[in-house]
Design a protein around this motif. Structure first.
Motif, PDB file in Angstrom:
ATOM      1  N   THR A  68       0.836  -1.210   0.000  1.00  0.00           N
ATOM      2  CA  THR A  68       0.000   0.000   0.000  1.00  0.00           C
ATOM      3  C   THR A  68       0.865   1.252   0.000  1.00  0.00           C
ATOM      4  OG1 THR A  68      -1.739  -1.164   1.204  1.00  0.00           O
ATOM      5  CG2 THR A  68      -1.764   1.233   1.290  1.00  0.00           C
ATOM      6  N   THR A  69       1.959   1.237   0.772  1.00  0.00           N
ATOM      7  CA  THR A  69       2.845   2.408   0.838  1.00  0.00           C
ATOM      8  C   THR A  69       3.481   2.688  -0.519  1.00  0.00           C
ATOM      9  OG1 THR A  69       3.307   1.919   3.170  1.00  0.00           O
ATOM     10  CG2 THR A  69       4.841   3.383   2.027  1.00  0.00           C
ATOM     11  N   ARG A  70       3.930   1.647  -1.214  1.00  0.00           N
ATOM     12  CA  ARG A  70       4.568   1.860  -2.535  1.00  0.00           C
ATOM     13  C   ARG A  70       3.564   2.426  -3.531  1.00  0.00           C
ATOM     14  NH1 ARG A  70       6.921  -3.147  -1.154  1.00  0.00           N
ATOM     15  NH2 ARG A  70       5.370  -4.250  -2.406  1.00  0.00           N
ATOM     16  N   THR A  71       2.332   1.913  -3.482  1.00  0.00           N
ATOM     17  CA  THR A  71       1.320   2.439  -4.397  1.00  0.00           C
ATOM     18  C   THR A  71       1.031   3.902  -4.090  1.00  0.00           C
ATOM     19  OG1 THR A  71       0.329   0.233  -4.513  1.00  0.00           O
ATOM     20  CG2 THR A  71      -1.012   2.082  -5.268  1.00  0.00           C
ATOM     21  N   LEU A  72       0.958   4.255  -2.826  1.00  0.00           N
ATOM     22  CA  LEU A  72       0.720   5.652  -2.435  1.00  0.00           C
ATOM     23  C   LEU A  72       1.888   6.539  -2.849  1.00  0.00           C
ATOM     24  CD1 LEU A  72      -0.891   5.684   1.131  1.00  0.00           C
ATOM     25  CD2 LEU A  72      -1.851   6.588  -0.974  1.00  0.00           C
ATOM     26  N   GLU A  94      -7.205  11.006 -10.997  1.00  0.00           N
ATOM     27  CA  GLU A  94      -6.157   9.989 -10.974  1.00  0.00           C
ATOM     28  C   GLU A  94      -6.236   9.158  -9.696  1.00  0.00           C
ATOM     29  OE1 GLU A  94      -2.353  11.647 -11.708  1.00  0.00           O
ATOM     30  OE2 GLU A  94      -1.277   9.758 -11.413  1.00  0.00           O
ATOM     31  N   ALA A  95      -6.503   9.816  -8.587  1.00  0.00           N
ATOM     32  CA  ALA A  95      -6.640   9.093  -7.319  1.00  0.00           C
ATOM     33  C   ALA A  95      -7.845   8.156  -7.345  1.00  0.00           C
ATOM     34  CB  ALA A  95      -6.756  10.087  -6.159  1.00  0.00           C
ATOM     35  N   GLN A  96      -8.957   8.619  -7.963  1.00  0.00           N
ATOM     36  CA  GLN A  96     -10.141   7.755  -8.061  1.00  0.00           C
ATOM     37  C   GLN A  96      -9.827   6.483  -8.835  1.00  0.00           C
ATOM     38  OE1 GLN A  96     -13.197  10.445  -9.637  1.00  0.00           O
ATOM     39  NE2 GLN A  96     -14.340  10.162  -7.706  1.00  0.00           N
ATOM     40  N   ARG A  97      -9.083   6.640  -9.912  1.00  0.00           N
ATOM     41  CA  ARG A  97      -8.728   5.439 -10.706  1.00  0.00           C
ATOM     42  C   ARG A  97      -7.854   4.500  -9.861  1.00  0.00           C
ATOM     43  NH1 ARG A  97      -8.168   9.495 -14.681  1.00  0.00           N
ATOM     44  NH2 ARG A  97      -5.898   9.545 -14.366  1.00  0.00           N
ATOM     45  N   VAL A 139      -7.915   4.103  -6.598  1.00  0.00           N
ATOM     46  CA  VAL A 139      -8.766   3.446  -5.607  1.00  0.00           C
ATOM     47  C   VAL A 139      -9.507   2.269  -6.217  1.00  0.00           C
ATOM     48  CG1 VAL A 139     -10.805   3.746  -4.129  1.00  0.00           C
ATOM     49  CG2 VAL A 139      -9.023   5.483  -4.152  1.00  0.00           C
ATOM     50  N   GLN A 140      -9.941   2.433  -7.487  1.00  0.00           N
ATOM     51  CA  GLN A 140     -10.692   1.363  -8.149  1.00  0.00           C
ATOM     52  C   GLN A 140      -9.822   0.126  -8.386  1.00  0.00           C
ATOM     53  OE1 GLN A 140     -12.219   3.258 -11.669  1.00  0.00           O
ATOM     54  NE2 GLN A 140     -13.746   4.479 -10.542  1.00  0.00           N
ATOM     55  N   THR A 141      -8.504   0.327  -8.448  1.00  0.00           N
ATOM     56  CA  THR A 141      -7.600  -0.817  -8.672  1.00  0.00           C
ATOM     57  C   THR A 141      -7.192  -1.496  -7.365  1.00  0.00           C
ATOM     58  OG1 THR A 141      -5.611   0.562  -8.569  1.00  0.00           O
ATOM     59  CG2 THR A 141      -6.680   0.325 -10.732  1.00  0.00           C
ATOM     60  N   GLN A 142      -7.500  -0.882  -6.249  1.00  0.00           N
ATOM     61  CA  GLN A 142      -7.090  -1.431  -4.957  1.00  0.00           C
ATOM     62  C   GLN A 142      -8.330  -1.907  -4.188  1.00  0.00           C
ATOM     63  OE1 GLN A 142      -3.839  -1.724  -4.133  1.00  0.00           O
ATOM     64  NE2 GLN A 142      -3.369  -0.830  -6.152  1.00  0.00           N
ATOM     65  N   THR A 188      -8.757  -3.188  -1.350  1.00  0.00           N
ATOM     66  CA  THR A 188      -8.788  -2.969   0.096  1.00  0.00           C
ATOM     67  C   THR A 188      -8.929  -1.509   0.468  1.00  0.00           C
ATOM     68  OG1 THR A 188      -6.382  -2.794   0.244  1.00  0.00           O
ATOM     69  CG2 THR A 188      -7.342  -4.999   0.462  1.00  0.00           C
ATOM     70  N   TRP A 189      -8.844  -0.589  -0.529  1.00  0.00           N
ATOM     71  CA  TRP A 189      -8.904   0.837  -0.213  1.00  0.00           C
ATOM     72  C   TRP A 189     -10.352   1.307  -0.207  1.00  0.00           C
ATOM     73  CZ3 TRP A 189      -4.473   3.986  -2.973  1.00  0.00           C
ATOM     74  CH2 TRP A 189      -3.230   3.370  -2.685  1.00  0.00           C
ATOM     75  N   LEU A 190     -10.675   2.132   0.764  1.00  0.00           N
ATOM     76  CA  LEU A 190     -11.981   2.787   0.788  1.00  0.00           C
ATOM     77  C   LEU A 190     -11.944   4.132   0.065  1.00  0.00           C
ATOM     78  CD1 LEU A 190     -13.092   2.086   4.467  1.00  0.00           C
ATOM     79  CD2 LEU A 190     -13.731   0.854   2.409  1.00  0.00           C
ATOM     80  N   SER A 191     -10.886   4.887   0.249  1.00  0.00           N
ATOM     81  CA  SER A 191     -10.754   6.191  -0.400  1.00  0.00           C
ATOM     82  C   SER A 191      -9.323   6.666  -0.278  1.00  0.00           C
ATOM     83  CB  SER A 191     -11.704   7.222   0.232  1.00  0.00           C
ATOM     84  OG  SER A 191     -11.313   7.459   1.566  1.00  0.00           O
TER      85      SER A 191
END
Length: 775
Positions: free
Chosen positions: A92-96, A116-119, A121-124, A126-129
């Protein structure tokens, strides 16, 4: 020989044999004999020693080795679970961090970055937002909200501050995401441009997804559950009943263990109440910890199997030993039977020679019979002495029973006396024909007698705790001057009524280690005793001084004194110098007994001195000092005689009162309404629960002992409802269950405060006001 002597003869023989037995000796025929007791010792040792040695060797070897091996496997499982958790957080940290490097942030195009952030989130899954925050914890954008929406401050600011201070990625703590209506935790990375922190980029991770992740990890044999807690010890994920325990702290023993060390294994009672072994390992981020739990039966079942093996083998060995013992006992009994026949013949006045035997006791029997007459005489004297002792013990028991009967009569009298004044004046007040002066006198009399009765009940409860060994102290360094001043302040009015001069002499002394409330109770009891037995116009003197390593508190009076014959019993329970119906002074005779017990619990002593009747008395308490570097200040002393006044400290505050006793409900309602509160009362837990849902009070006051459903069950249902609707209503347990363990149970059930009955109106109003202000 008389018939009486014939009857007692066998017991005399047994006594003589016990006195003359030795390990080895030579009999009259020159043969070597072995004492009968050693025959028995050899028999028992030969039967049981192999069983004991076999049991110890097998059980210890199997149980210790298997338990140690199982605990090692548990620790390895905990380490693997921690590594899996660290991999999830690292991913998760690397993706962020990749998202934080977006050139949209460099260009200041936050709307494009939002998409870009919305896209992302859709690929993760486990992420809520994704949330972008400024260093001062304001949300710039939140993918769960439309772009440009006015957003609040960060829901969990502690981890944001850690990123600001370290400019390093971090994992936050569990918090309830109101927008998503579920538990989640943040993973935060810094957004640094030109060496300066511009933003804090955050991914909100669902705790449910983390639960699914740890459920999919390889399991070990007998595993009970896996748990992940955050840096505050709050359960983030759990494989067993996650919906029940998520967001709640772990058990106190678990939190204490993980705070003391980063890795370990120990025995524990789970949140479900099961006995288990727990292995834990701390992660390398934000003090998160993982735990793997296995039932105790899984670890200890090999030891039990070994025990069954030992039992079976032992039974077999006992059977073999029993057969051998039977053969040996037949050989032994032959000589004993011959000895018994000879003794019976001797009791009839005949003499039969005993054949030579290898058993020493049989060989010595002839000599023992020659001394039978002397032994019979000695036994008669011993019986007479025993009868005298029995008579003395009976007399002492009868005296104790008389003391208890007198005490029960005194208890009945002392409890009924204040009730008479309370009941009588209450009836007169109800009639409404008293003038203002008589009304005030009636109220003062009722209050005074109620306090007297409460003191009697407290003395009885303290005595019960002392007898059962349940009286506990909460010790701290104390200045005894403070304790003395408090006790004098509470007794000053009683002394002024009798025109008694209270004299105080306090000197600087070193501190003592003690329970402030209990030591104040000791000094108060001594003062109350002195004032009670001092006539009108006398004086009572209190002295505080230090002699070597002891602090002395001396209470002297010019009262009626103590008879010399009663002085040794002055500190005993149920003892009074005058226990007749014509006695001049009331009381239960428990105060000084409680004083002695409390002083001895503090490691001190107390003694009473008096020159006789009419010459006053002196009570001296001595306590050891403690070595301290800092001085102990004397806090300001406030008067114990406070007056309850109306005010608006609870104006418009909604208070729900729950009690099955209508008089108790009316009293509490009157106290709170006089302070401006809006009060609603309920007679049962079921009725009160519906009122909580509909009325939503600001504070709840609830009794504990109620029919059908008690106060513990009620508050647990309220707390379960609160977790669903995201509210919290402070609650106070108002109950006659006044022990320390009752207080701890109420707090553990969900109450914020515990107030024992009878109630002090001012104290009750102040506690409710403090809870409202705190909430």
């Amino acid at each position: 020989m008389t018939r009486t002597n014939q009857t007692k003869f066998p017991s005399v023989l047994r006594a003589r044999l016990r006195k003359t037995s030795k390990n080895y000796s030579l009999n009259a025929f020159g043969g070597r004999t072995l004492a009968l007791k050693w025959h028995i010792v050899l028999l028992v040792a030969g039967a049981l020693l192999p069983v004991v040695l076999f049991a110890v060797a097998v059980v210890q070897r199997l149980s210790f080795s298997e338990r140690a091996s199982s605990q090692r496997r548990l620790v390895i499982a905990a380490r693997n679970l921690t590594q899996d958790l660290e991999r999830e957080v690292s991913s998760t940290t690397r993706t962020l961090q990749a998202l934080a490097a977006s050139d949209k942030l460099d260009q200041g195009d936050l709307k494009a970055f939002y998409k870009e952030a919305q896209r992302t989130v859709q690929t993760q899954p486990t992420w809520l937002s994704v949330i972008l925050l400024t260093p001062d914890k304001r949300q710039v954008l939140n993918t769960f909200r439309p772009f440009g929406t006015l957003l609040p401050l960060a829901n969990e600011p502690e981890s944001v501050q850690r990123v600001v201070e370290t400019q390093q990625p971090t994992v936050g703590y569990l918090a309830f995401a109101r927008a998503k209506r579920q538990w989640a935790f943040p993973v935060r990375v810094p957004v640094v441009r030109n060496g300066k922190l511009q933003y804090v980029l955050t991914a909100i991770i669902s705790s449910e997804s983390l639960t699914h992740t740890i459920k999919n990890q390889p399991r070990i044999d007998g595993e009970w559950t896996r748990t992940v807690v955050d840096g505050h010890g709050i359960v983030v994920a759990r494989t067993l009943h996650p919906e029940r325990f998520m967001g709640k702290p772990g058990t106190p023993s678990f939190l204490k263990r993980i705070a003391a060390t980063s890795e370990g294994v120990y025995r524990e009672t789970t949140l479900e109440g099961a006995q288990v072994y727990v292995a834990f390992k701390r992660a390398n981020f934000s003090n998160w910890t993982t735990a793997v739990v296995v039932a105790v039966d899984v670890i200890e079942s090999p030891a039990r199997r070994a025990m069954w093996l030992v039992v079976g083998s032992g039974l077999a060995l006992l059977l073999v030993s029993g057969v051998g013992a039977l053969v040996l006992s037949q050989w032994i009994s032959q000589g004993i039977t011959e000895a018994a026949t000879a003794a019976e013949a001797l009791a009839k006045g005949e003499y039969t020679r005993i054949s030579p035997s290898t058993i020493e006791e049989v060989a010595l029997l002839g000599e023992a019979l020659e001394f039978s007459a002397n032994l019979l005489s000695q036994r008669e004297r011993e019986r007479d002495e025993h009868l005298k002792q029995v008579e003395a013990a009976r007399a002492e028991a009868e005296a104790a029973n008389r003391l208890k009967d007198e005490f029960l009569i005194t208890v009945s009298h002392e409890l009924r006396t204040p009730l008479n004044a309370i009941f009588g004046w209450a009836q007169l007040l109800r009639g409404g024909k008293l003038n203002q002066e008589k009304t005030q006198n009636a109220i003062a009399t009722i209050e005074r007698n109620a306090k007297a009765q409460a003191q009697l009940v407290n003395d009885l409860l303290d005595t019960s705790r002392i007898i059962l060994g349940k009286l506990r102290l909460e010790t701290q360094p104390l200045n005894l001057a403070t304790v003395i001043i408090s006790a004098i302040d509470s007794m000053r009015h009683a002394a002024e009524v009798k025109d008694i001069d209270l004299q105080v002499q306090l000197t600087n002394v070193e501190p003592v280690l003690g329970d402030q409330n209990r030591l104040q109770q000791v000094v108060w009891n001594l003062l109350a005793n002195a004032v009670k037995f001092t006539p009108q116009g006398g004086w009572v003197e209190v002295q505080l001084q230090q002699v070597d390593s002891l602090v002395e508190v001396r209470v002297r009076d010019t009262g009626v004194g103590i008879k010399a014959e009663f002085l040794p019993y002055v500190f005993e329970r149920f003892r009074q110098a005058d226990g007749s119906t014509t006695r001049e002074y009331g009381g239960l005779g428990l105060g000084l007994a409680i004083v002695r017990h409390l002083v001895e619990l503090h490691g001190g002593t107390v003694q009473a001195d008096s020159d006789g009747e009419g010459k006053g008395a002196t009570f001296t308490m001595k306590l050891p000092v403690i070595a301290r570097q800092e001085s102990i200040s004397t806090p300001p002393i406030t008067s114990a005689n406070g007056t309850y006044k109306n005010s608006d400290k609870l104006k418009n505050v909604r208070v729900l009162v729950v009690d099955d006793d209508p008089d108790a409900r009316d009293l509490v309602s009157a106290i709170l309404m006089q302070q401006g509160a809006e009060v609603c009362t309920c007679a049962s837990a079921a009725q009160a629960l519906n009122k909580v849902f509909d009325w939503k009070p600001a504070v709840i006051l609830c009794d504990i002992g109620m029919p059908l459903e008690d106060g513990y069950d009620f508050i647990r249902k309220v707390r379960d409802w609160e977790s669903d609707v995201d509210v919290h209503i402070p609650a106070i347990a108002v109950t006659a269950f006044a022990r320390e363990e009752d207080k701890m149970k109420a707090i553990a059930s969900g109450y914020q405060m515990h107030i024992p009955k009878p109630l002090e109106p001012t104290h009750l109003a102040d506690v409710v006001a403090s809870l409202v202000a705190r909430n």
